[in-house]
Design a protein around this motif. Structure first.
Motif, mmCIF file in Angstrom:
data_model
loop_
_atom_site.group_PDB
_atom_site.id
_atom_site.type_symbol
_atom_site.label_atom_id
_atom_site.label_comp_id
_atom_site.label_asym_id
_atom_site.label_seq_id
_atom_site.Cartn_x
_atom_site.Cartn_y
_atom_site.Cartn_z
ATOM 1 N N ARG A 1 1.101 -1.212 -0.045
ATOM 2 C CA ARG A 1 -0.319 -0.635 0.056
ATOM 3 C C ARG A 1 1.106 0.805 -0.075
ATOM 4 O O ARG A 1 1.253 2.383 1.135
ATOM 5 C CB ARG A 1 -1.007 -0.167 0.795
ATOM 6 N N TYR A 2 1.449 1.168 -0.910
ATOM 7 C CA TYR A 2 2.398 2.717 -0.772
ATOM 8 C C TYR A 2 1.691 3.837 -1.034
ATOM 9 O O TYR A 2 2.203 4.886 -0.431
ATOM 10 C CB TYR A 2 3.561 2.360 -2.610
ATOM 11 N N ARG A 3 1.048 4.009 -1.844
ATOM 12 C CA ARG A 3 0.418 5.564 -1.377
ATOM 13 C C ARG A 3 -0.159 5.724 -0.142
ATOM 14 O O ARG A 3 0.266 6.752 0.291
ATOM 15 C CB ARG A 3 -0.607 5.869 -3.053
ATOM 16 N N GLU A 4 0.076 4.710 0.515
ATOM 17 C CA GLU A 4 -0.457 5.334 1.875
ATOM 18 C C GLU A 4 0.180 5.470 2.931
ATOM 19 O O GLU A 4 0.491 6.156 4.139
ATOM 20 C CB GLU A 4 -1.469 4.348 2.509
ATOM 21 N N LEU B 1 6.690 2.230 -7.123
ATOM 22 C CA LEU B 1 5.827 2.894 -8.528
ATOM 23 C C LEU B 1 6.619 3.346 -9.664
ATOM 24 O O LEU B 1 6.101 3.923 -10.427
ATOM 25 C CB LEU B 1 5.308 4.141 -7.548
#
Length: 259
Positions: A74-77, A106
């Motif tokens: 959950r890279y964006r978070e 990403l």
């Protein structure tokens, strides 16, 4: 005429005991004021220390939350958590280094390089930061810069097998391939020029000899018999064939020659 007398000083009527008591009270008030100032300074310093401790504690919580999110892809978070942590502790090099790793996952190479550079600026002795910077530079195609970053990482931590077995060896292999590609691109135009040069004809072949003989026979026939058109002064047109042993050309005053 009025005479002037000696004027007493103000306070001359105040008794000595009263004066001593006043001075003692003033000294007590001064000591009390100094104590208040010192207490205020200590309180402000302590309040600042508590605030910094709270920021560090909250930043660590956000860092751990972001790490858990990154492990679950959950890279964006995770980036949001780490950006909040950087607001509290902007000099934390580890946050920038972790952020660079996630940005590479990403495929955002430019921000990844920038984050790794921020990590290196804040902690130049971190071999992790230099390794991450080298990987980000390699993803951006900057092979020479990546090799330098990996070398710095090895200089800081020479016993790290991951850097020199995987990162540095892979970067050098890419550099060799890049040099080979440049050499081939330079040699290709030279090969094309050689291929476009004049071909090596076989002038002694039967076909060439036959063509040359035919051309020679045609030229011989043309030279043996020549034709010319003669227009008389009256306008009569006549075609005459010249032979090698033909008489002299008619008088030009009577005829006009046209070939």
């Amino acid at each position: 005429m009025a005479s002037f007398g000696w004027k007493r000083k103000i306070g001359e009527k105040v008794s000595k005991a009263t004066s001593q008591q006043f001075e003692a009270e003033a000294a007590d008030d001064k000591d009390l004021g100094d104590d208040d100032d010192a207490t205020w300074v200590l309180a402000a310093k302590r309040r600042k220390e508590v605030l910094l401790e709270d920021c560090v504690r909250k930043s660590k919580e956000l860092k751990d939350e972001g790490a858990n999110l990154a492990e679950n892809r959950r890279y964006r978070e995770a980036l949001v958590k780490w950006d909040e942590a950087l607001q509290l502790t902007p000099e934390d090099a580890t946050l920038y280094e972790m952020k660079s790793q996630v940005l590479m996952s990403l495929h955002e190479m430019f921000p990844a390089v920038h984050a790794a550079e921020m990590a290196v600026q804040r902690n130049p002795r971190s071999w992790d930061a230099w390794q991450t910077l080298g990987r980000a530079q390699l993803g951006l195609g900057e092979i020479a810069l990546a090799i330098r970053s990996f070398q710095v990482s090895l200089h800081i931590f020479p016993m790290n097998p991951e850097v020199w077995k995987e990162d540095l060896s892979w970067a050098r292999k890419l550099q060799e391939q890049q040099k080979a590609t440049k050499t081939e691109s330079v040699q290709a135009p030279a090969k094309e020029l050689v291929q476009e040069s004049i071909p090596d004809y076989d002038f002694e072949s039967d076909e060439i000899v036959a063509v040359c003989a035919a051309i020679a026979e045609k030229e011989k026939a043309l030279s043996a018999a020549k034709t010319m058109v003669i227009v008389s002064a009256s306008g009569t047109v006549e075609t005459v064939t010249e032979q090698d042993n033909c008489p002299a050309t008619p008088d030009e005053t009577l005829f006009i020659r046209a070939r």
